[in-house]
Each structure stands twice: as C-alpha cells, then as structure tokens.
Design a protein around this motif. Structure first.
Motif, short mmCIF file in Angstrom:
data_model
loop_
_atom_site.label_atom_id
_atom_site.label_comp_id
_atom_site.label_asym_id
_atom_site.label_seq_id
_atom_site.Cartn_x
_atom_site.Cartn_y
_atom_site.Cartn_z
N VAL A 43 0.85 -1.18 0.00
CA VAL A 43 0.00 0.00 0.00
C VAL A 43 0.89 1.24 0.00
O VAL A 43 1.83 1.32 0.78
N GLU A 44 0.61 2.17 -0.90
CA GLU A 44 1.34 3.43 -0.90
C GLU A 44 0.33 4.55 -0.82
O GLU A 44 -0.58 4.63 -1.65
N ASP A 45 0.46 5.39 0.18
CA ASP A 45 -0.47 6.51 0.26
C ASP A 45 0.14 7.69 1.01
O ASP A 45 1.34 7.70 1.29
N TYR A 46 -0.69 8.69 1.31
CA TYR A 46 -0.19 9.90 1.96
C TYR A 46 -0.87 10.15 3.29
O TYR A 46 -2.08 9.99 3.42
N ILE A 47 -0.06 10.56 4.26
CA ILE A 47 -0.59 11.03 5.54
C ILE A 47 -0.41 12.55 5.56
O ILE A 47 0.67 13.06 5.25
N VAL A 48 -1.47 13.25 5.89
CA VAL A 48 -1.43 14.72 5.93
C VAL A 48 -1.43 15.18 7.39
O VAL A 48 -2.13 14.60 8.23
N ARG A 49 -0.60 16.17 7.67
CA ARG A 49 -0.54 16.74 9.03
C ARG A 49 -0.77 18.24 8.90
O ARG A 49 -0.02 18.92 8.20
N ILE A 50 -1.80 18.75 9.54
CA ILE A 50 -2.07 20.19 9.49
C ILE A 50 -1.90 20.77 10.89
O ILE A 50 -2.45 20.25 11.87
N GLU A 51 -1.11 21.84 10.95
CA GLU A 51 -0.85 22.47 12.25
C GLU A 51 -1.52 23.84 12.29
O GLU A 51 -1.58 24.53 11.26
N THR A 52 -2.02 24.21 13.45
CA THR A 52 -2.59 25.55 13.56
C THR A 52 -1.64 26.44 14.36
O THR A 52 -0.76 25.95 15.07
N LYS A 53 -1.84 27.73 14.24
CA LYS A 53 -1.00 28.73 14.89
C LYS A 53 -0.94 28.48 16.41
O LYS A 53 0.10 28.66 17.03
N ASP A 54 -2.07 28.08 16.99
CA ASP A 54 -2.08 27.86 18.44
C ASP A 54 -1.65 26.44 18.83
O ASP A 54 -1.86 26.01 19.96
N GLY A 55 -1.06 25.70 17.89
CA GLY A 55 -0.40 24.44 18.25
C GLY A 55 -1.22 23.18 18.18
O GLY A 55 -0.77 22.11 18.60
N LEU A 56 -2.44 23.24 17.65
CA LEU A 56 -3.19 22.00 17.47
C LEU A 56 -2.71 21.32 16.18
O LEU A 56 -2.30 21.97 15.23
N VAL A 57 -2.79 19.98 16.18
CA VAL A 57 -2.37 19.22 15.01
C VAL A 57 -3.49 18.27 14.58
O VAL A 57 -4.05 17.56 15.41
N GLY A 58 -3.82 18.30 13.29
CA GLY A 58 -4.84 17.40 12.75
C GLY A 58 -4.24 16.49 11.70
O GLY A 58 -3.32 16.87 10.99
N TYR A 59 -4.79 15.27 11.60
CA TYR A 59 -4.27 14.29 10.64
C TYR A 59 -5.32 13.84 9.64
O TYR A 59 -6.51 13.78 9.97
N GLY A 60 -4.84 13.53 8.44
CA GLY A 60 -5.72 12.96 7.42
C GLY A 60 -4.93 11.97 6.60
O GLY A 60 -3.73 11.83 6.75
N GLU A 61 -5.63 11.26 5.72
CA GLU A 61 -4.96 10.27 4.89
C GLU A 61 -5.60 10.22 3.51
O GLU A 61 -6.82 10.34 3.39
#
Ligand code: MG
Length: 365
Positions: A29-47
């Motif tokens: 399996v080959e895919d992408y993990i996305v990491r989004i950071e906000t200015k106040d330091g929260l981190v969200g993930y997607g795939e």
C-alpha cells in the motif's frame, strides 16, 4: 484558530498477504498522511489512499492536488466548515487528496471543541461491527481464511467475487460450509459481472444466505442495476456507482440501490459523506461505511463517521488490519467491533504516530 502549516508524508506498507479483487491485485500500500498544524499548536491528521481503478487518481495526481489545496488552506479557520468546503473543490482534483485535507481539518475542529469527532458528527453510537474481507482466491484458500477469521471472532465476512461464474459460486459455497450458518456473508463483485451472469450467480448463491451483493455491474449501468435489484432475492449495494450525494440522488431516482457503500476517499471527506448518509436516509436506504487501502488514520476517520451517524449501519473497515506496519498505534479493534478512540478529534496524538515509516514529501506554510 488558523492553519499555519500543512505537511504531507508518504507511507509505503506491505500487506500481510496479496489482495486481489476483480479490478486488480496489490501487495503493498502506498499513500499519503497529511498533518495540518494551527498557529495555536493543534495538530490534525488525514490520509489519502489514491486508486486509479476506482477514484481515477494516483500518487502523482493526489500529491498535485495536495500541493494546490494546501496553499489555499494556509490562514483559514478550520472551525467554519461551510466557509472552507468550497476551497477543497475544483475540476479534476484527486478525491483522496481532498478527503485527506477534509479529515485533517475535521480532526482540528473536534480537537478545538474538545470532543471526539464522532460526537461532533452526531454521536449515534459508540462502536460498529466490521466485516473482514477475503480477496479473490481459490475456494480452498478462501474457506480456510474464512474459518480462521470466524475463529478469531469476526461474525461477518465479505467475499470478493467477479472472476467467473463457476469459481464465484464455488467460493461462496466453500466459505459458507467453512463458517457454518451463524456467520453473515456479504459478497462484492467490483463490477465484474454482466447482467445475465449476475442474475445467474445471485440466484445460485442466494441458497447460501447472503446478506448483500455489492456492485454486481459496471458503475455507470444504473439501468441494469435497477433491473437486477427488482429481480434479486439478495439486497443490492452500490459502491463504485456512488461517490457523492448527487450520485446517491441519481441512484435513488433510478431505484438502483437497496444499500449504499460510502467511502471517505470517494466522497472527498467526511462532510460530503454526511450528505450522502442523509440523502440515503431520506429515501429509507441504509448505508455502509467502507474503505480503500487506508492505514489507521483513514480507518479511524471512518469509525468516527460510522459512529456519528445513525444511518450508517454496516461497516467494512478492515484495510489497516491487513497491513504489516502501523502508521498510528491506537486500540480501535475489539473484535468484531471498531471503536473510536475517546480523546478529542480523531483521538490520537503526535506520539502515537509512527514517523519511522513516513517520508516527508511536502511542506507548505
Ligand atoms: Mg466494494
């Protein structure tokens, strides 16, 4: 809260055994993990789990879409879904890439409000029973695997079909004989049959107490699917025919579906998936949540989606269970159920992400 950085990591994970369906076979399996950071330091993930055969995208086009959309997201406030959803739309964009960003932003919304994502989506239930899928293989191998799964505690088995009438019927018969009468069996032809073949196979396998027949005909053949639905003693579930709420409306108008299989990778994320579930509910059509070849991030998003909505009553969330390595270490399997983590958002933090198997391929800030 506003988005300050978007990163994309590539994952490459071997499967425990080769997985074959009517549309092709894969071992990795080959895919992408996305990491989004906000200015106040929260981190969200997607795939993003691209698929040429089903979604029309691949690793290259998905990364192009991620590049383009990541730039649009810098500076936005994730909490206003109605304000950012149009940013993730556009002609020829990869739907798995759109899904990855939508999931990461949704993770951030729920983290911002301090609730698990499924509560934000509607809080319908706290777990969902999943099936486990057996790829196309010989009747002997399929029945051996089915017996093994039943021993492990899985009570629903999905059998991939679509490679010829005799072999398909024999596979179903062997699996039923191997697991006995109590295990529920669903089958998925992945568009592999023509109308007559489908009619004959369905008539034969109905003897083995089959719960659902998924995508028996080509995705565009809604007329054929509607005709088959009228004749079939087994409910017909559409997968490849329905990517969006608009597709669901079309299928409903054509009276072509008893059940709809929603996948976040097809819909481009959670919020469009919610629309499909609602449209289907209005037409009295229950839904399944399915998956492409996502690892834990995408699967956990699917678990939250299923638990958020009362009209998602079936689940096929097993792709991560077939992999040799794990992108996220979180306990979400209580056989035969999938259970969303109880922490805010998707419910896992940075320490639970296995960066050793991820390679950074993009950073936008
Ligand atoms: Mg399917």
């Amino acid at each position: 809260m506003y988005v300050s950085k978007v990163e994309v990591f590539k994952a490459r994970i071997k499967l425990r055994r080769p997985f074959r369906i009517a549309l092709g076979e894969h071992t990795v399996v080959e895919d992408y993990i996305v990491r989004i950071e906000t200015k106040d330091g929260l981190v969200g993930y997607g795939e993003a789990s691209p698929s040429k055969a089903i979604l029309g995208d691949d690793l290259t086009s998905a990364l192009e879409t991620l590049k383009l959309l990541a730039k649009r997201l810098i500076g936005i406030d994730p909490t206003g879904y109605e304000r950012w959803r149009d940013l993730l739309r556009g002609k020829d964009l990869s739907s798995s890439a759109r899904a990855a960003l939508d999931i990461a932003l949704s993770d951030l919304i729920a983290k911002h409000y301090g609730v698990p994502l499924y509560k934000l989506l509607g809080d319908a239930k706290t777990k969902i029973e999943t099936d486990y899928t057996i790829g196309i293989k010989s009747p002997e191998e399929a029945s051996k695997e089915a017996a093994e799964l039943a021993r492990k505690g899985f009570r629903i088995i999905k059998v991939k079909l679509g490679e010829g009438k005799e072999a398909d019927i024999q596979r179903v018969r062997s699996v039923r004989e191997a697991v006995g009468p109590k295990v529920r069996i669903r089958v998925d032809a992945n568009q592999g049959w023509d109308f007559e073949t489908a009619r004959e196979i369905i008539r034969e396998i109905a003897k083995y107490d089959i719960e659902l027949v998924e995508q028996p005909l080509k995705h565009y053949d809604l007329k054929g699917l509607a005709k088959l639905k009228r004749l079939s003693p087994i409910p017909i579930m559409l997968d490849e025919s329905v990517h969006t709420a608009e597709d669901a409306i079309y299928a409903i108008r054509m009276d072509a579906a008893d059940v709809i299989n929603i996948k976040l990778m097809k819909s481009g994320g959670l919020w469009e998936a919610v629309r499909i579930a609602h449209v289907a509910e209005a037409a009295d059509i229950p839904c399944m949540v399915g998956c492409m070849s996502e690892a834990e991030v995408g699967i956990i998003a699917g678990i939250h989606f299923a638990c958020g909505l009362s009209n998602v009553v079936f689940a096929d969330l097993d792709a991560d269970l077939m992999m040799t390595e794990h992108v996220v270490s979180a306990n979400t399997l209580d056989v035969p159920y999938r259970v969303p983590p109880s922490e805010p958002g998707l419910g896992f933090n940075e320490d639970q992400v296995n960066y050793d198997i991820l390679e950074k391929v993009l950073e936008v800030k």
